[in-house]
Design an enzyme around this catalytic site. Structure first.
Site, PDB file in Angstrom:
ATOM      1  CD  GLU A  11       6.061   1.748  -1.150  1.00 16.91           C
ATOM      2  OE1 GLU A  11       6.198   1.076  -0.110  1.00 16.91           O
ATOM      3  OE2 GLU A  11       6.771   2.744  -1.419  1.00 16.91           O
ATOM      4  CG  HIS A  48       7.790  -2.335   1.561  1.00 18.48           C
ATOM      5  ND1 HIS A  48       8.793  -2.774   2.415  1.00 18.48           N
ATOM      6  CD2 HIS A  48       8.301  -1.271   0.907  1.00 18.48           C
ATOM      7  CE1 HIS A  48       9.849  -1.990   2.290  1.00 18.48           C
ATOM      8  NE2 HIS A  48       9.585  -1.070   1.380  1.00 18.48           N
ATOM      9  CG  HIS A  94      10.697   0.094  -3.095  1.00 14.62           C
ATOM     10  ND1 HIS A  94      12.032   0.111  -2.772  1.00 14.62           N
ATOM     11  CD2 HIS A  94      10.037   0.301  -1.926  1.00 14.62           C
ATOM     12  CE1 HIS A  94      12.178   0.318  -1.462  1.00 14.62           C
ATOM     13  NE2 HIS A  94      10.974   0.419  -0.932  1.00 14.62           N
ATOM     14  CG  ASP A 132      11.957   1.012   2.976  1.00 15.72           C
ATOM     15  OD1 ASP A 132      10.768   1.292   3.216  1.00 15.72           O
ATOM     16  OD2 ASP A 132      12.345   0.549   1.883  1.00 15.72           O
TER      17      ASP A 132
END
Length: 131
Positions: free
Chosen positions: A24, A79, A81, A92
């Site tokens: 990530e 961020h 995935h 999250d």
């Protein structure tokens, strides 16, 4: 509510995520509640960056110090995935503080924006792309 971002900045974030298929990526977002004006890539210091992100605390400290000194406001973070969809994961949600922060999540070559509206919960924000 919408969140605005330039096409160039959005392309950069999507490309950054695409270039890291095994970990990530993450970083900070700057601007105002309705506009992402800039993004700063930060080291992911999570114990398992393939499945989680943690923005380097030193980078957070520097960004907030700059903002207190008159620099751009930290409005959230982004961020990726790498093997999932650009929607908040249970991890999250566990980190959502309900502080109005913008979370841009990247996955599958697309970006979606979310706002932390209460502890553990998000609402999706429409992304308005401008030139």
């Amino acid at each position: 509510m919408n969140v605005t971002i330039s096409s160039g900045l959005l392309r950069r974030l999507v490309a950054e995520a695409g270039a890291s298929p095994n970990a990530e990526v993450c970083g900070l977002l700057f601007g105002s509640a309705a506009q992402i004006e800039a993004a700063e890539t930060c080291p992911n210091v999570a114990a398992n960056p393939a499945r989680a992100f943690e923005i380097d605390p030193a980078a957070l400290f520097v960004a907030h110090r700059r903002a207190r000194g008159g620099g751009a406001a930290v409005i959230g973070h982004y961020h990726s995935h790498p093997s999932g969809l650009p929607v908040p994961s249970p991890r999250d949600a566990a980190q959502a503080m309900g502080d109005g922060a913008v979370w841009v999540i990247l996955g599958g070559g697309v970006a979606r924006a979310w706002r932390s509206v209460e502890v553990g919960a998000f609402v999706e924000e429409a992304i308005e792309v401008v030139e």
